[in-house]
Scaffold this motif. Structure first.
Motif, PDB file in Angstrom:
ATOM      1  N   TYR A   5       0.805  -0.440   0.105  1.00  0.00           N
ATOM      2  CA  TYR A   5      -0.087   0.004  -0.605  1.00  0.00           C
ATOM      3  C   TYR A   5       0.865   1.060  -0.010  1.00  0.00           C
ATOM      4  O   TYR A   5       1.357   1.759   0.187  1.00  0.00           O
ATOM      5  N   ALA A   6       0.878   2.216  -0.585  1.00  0.00           N
ATOM      6  CA  ALA A   6       0.743   3.979  -0.615  1.00  0.00           C
ATOM      7  C   ALA A   6       0.025   4.361   0.675  1.00  0.00           C
ATOM      8  O   ALA A   6      -0.501   4.214   0.691  1.00  0.00           O
ATOM      9  N   ILE A   7       0.426   5.465   0.481  1.00  0.00           N
ATOM     10  CA  ILE A   7      -0.789   6.556   1.744  1.00  0.00           C
ATOM     11  C   ILE A   7      -0.238   7.705   1.307  1.00  0.00           C
ATOM     12  O   ILE A   7       0.400   8.545   0.757  1.00  0.00           O
ATOM     13  N   THR A   8      -1.487   8.548   1.204  1.00  0.00           N
ATOM     14  CA  THR A   8      -1.632  10.053   0.923  1.00  0.00           C
ATOM     15  C   THR A   8      -1.578  10.549   2.173  1.00  0.00           C
ATOM     16  O   THR A   8      -2.839   9.996   3.496  1.00  0.00           O
ATOM     17  N   LEU A   9      -1.135  11.839   2.721  1.00  0.00           N
ATOM     18  CA  LEU A   9      -1.212  12.052   3.288  1.00  0.00           C
ATOM     19  C   LEU A   9      -1.636  13.821   3.445  1.00  0.00           C
ATOM     20  O   LEU A   9      -1.268  14.562   2.733  1.00  0.00           O
ATOM     21  N   ILE A  10      -3.059  14.114   4.608  1.00  0.00           N
ATOM     22  CA  ILE A  10      -3.244  14.971   4.407  1.00  0.00           C
ATOM     23  C   ILE A  10      -3.140  16.046   5.560  1.00  0.00           C
ATOM     24  O   ILE A  10      -3.417  15.340   6.578  1.00  0.00           O
ATOM     25  N   PRO A  11      -2.458  16.918   5.673  1.00  0.00           N
ATOM     26  CA  PRO A  11      -2.445  17.707   6.970  1.00  0.00           C
ATOM     27  C   PRO A  11      -3.568  18.810   7.203  1.00  0.00           C
ATOM     28  O   PRO A  11      -3.707  19.503   6.169  1.00  0.00           O
TER      29      PRO A  11
END
Length: 329
Positions: free
Chosen positions: A87-93
């Protein structure tokens, strides 16, 4: 895929199995297919695969800041373990710790197509008492008190603080001063409460708590007050950066560590062993935190149960050179 199959002399189904990492393919056949893919410059279309399977092999991560050691190392651990699982991750600050900010981040992640979400909730929300997430969300919350409603993963903050304070009391110190993290932080609150509870249970006086903001500068300011009080012989700083500031203040005022004052931190950052003196601290297992977070969100993605409740990752004392018995009167 048909071109690869023709060049490798296999079926399109075999090409599909190889590109998906299916184990049931003879190694020599797998290599033929990989060689054909390389020769033709073939790459699987992840978007098409996602539409076909209904999964995107991506986990969203929502957080308020990457500036703290705990958050940055937790995100690193989540990314590493997610990658091991394919899996990849998508970062949302989120700019401000509000309920609206969190829900807005969920909306953006929905547009970006993720399979599950990890929310790193290190501070109390400004506009709500309790965290409320979209119903049916496949979500894990980190560092929060929401374990009655969502799956939560956290370091055992309270036990780590208890180990730190008991270590100093066992060395013979009459009491322990505390430099805490910010008031809005869940982990800072748990560490401070455990410090207070251990001293109270031992019948020791509880000194005034000195509040910092996780930075070495805030630790230095607290350290100036500590250095000016000759009765202080032991300090528990709620993280290693603030402990660094305390060490500087004590050094500037001629108070030796650990001969005059013992100092213990929390986190066990890589640089802690290079402090002067090397810092006694509480080790957080960030790799295990990341593994548990990914494991719990994948359980939901894969249809396995992940009921509300909190998993606590253990801490341990790392004894170095910054703590010792108190000076003789």
């Amino acid at each position: 895929m048909a071109d690869v199959a023709r060049l490798a002399g296999v079926s399109s189904q075999t090409v599909s199995r190889v590109s998906n990492g299916h184990p049931g393919v003879v190694e020599s056949t797998r290599q033929q297919v990989l060689d054909a893919m390389k020769e033709l410059g073939y790459r699987p279309n992840s978007a098409a695969r996602a539409l076909k399977r209904g999964e995107f092999r991506t986990i969203g991560v929502i957080l308020f800041t990457l500036a703290t050691t705990g958050n940055s190392r937790t995100v690193e651990a989540i990314a590493n373990h997610a990658a091991e699982e394919g899996y990849a991750i998508t970062l949302i600050p989120v700019a401000s710790p509000t309920q609206d900010g969190v829900l807005g981040a969920f909306t953006r992640l929905g547009e970006l197509a993720v399979d599950g979400v990890i929310v790193i909730m290190e501070v109390h929300l400004l506009d709500a008492v309790d965290l409320e997430l979209p119903p049916g969300a496949q979500v894990v919350v980190v560092d929060s008190d929401a374990g009655d409603r969502y799956p939560v993963v956290d370091t055992d903050q309270a036990d780590g603080a208890r180990q730190a304070v008991r270590h100093l009391l066992d060395l013979g110190h009459h009491t322990v001063w505390h430099v805490s993290g910010p008031a809005e932080s869940f982990s800072a609150g748990r560490r401070a409460q455990a410090w207070r509870d251990v001293l109270t249970a031992a019948g020791r006086p509880v000194p005034p708590m000195l509040q910092g903001d996780w930075s070495a500068e805030s630790g230095y300011r607290a350290g100036l007050r500590i250095a000016a009080d000759p009765s202080c012989t032991a300090v528990f700083a709620a993280n290693d950066q603030m402990a660094l500031g305390v060490l500087r203040a004590l050094h500037e005022h001629g108070r030796r560590v650990p001969a005059d004052v013992s100092v213990i931190g929390f986190d066990d950052i890589p640089d802690a062993v290079s402090y002067l003196p090397p810092l006694t601290t509480i080790h957080q297992d960030f790799a295990e935190m990341g593994r548990r977070c990914v494991e719990r969100v994948l359980d939901q993605i894969r249809g396995r149960s992940s009921a509300p409740g909190t998993i606590l990752v253990p801490t341990r004392l790392v004894h170095r050179d910054s703590t010792a018995p108190p000076p003789r009167s």
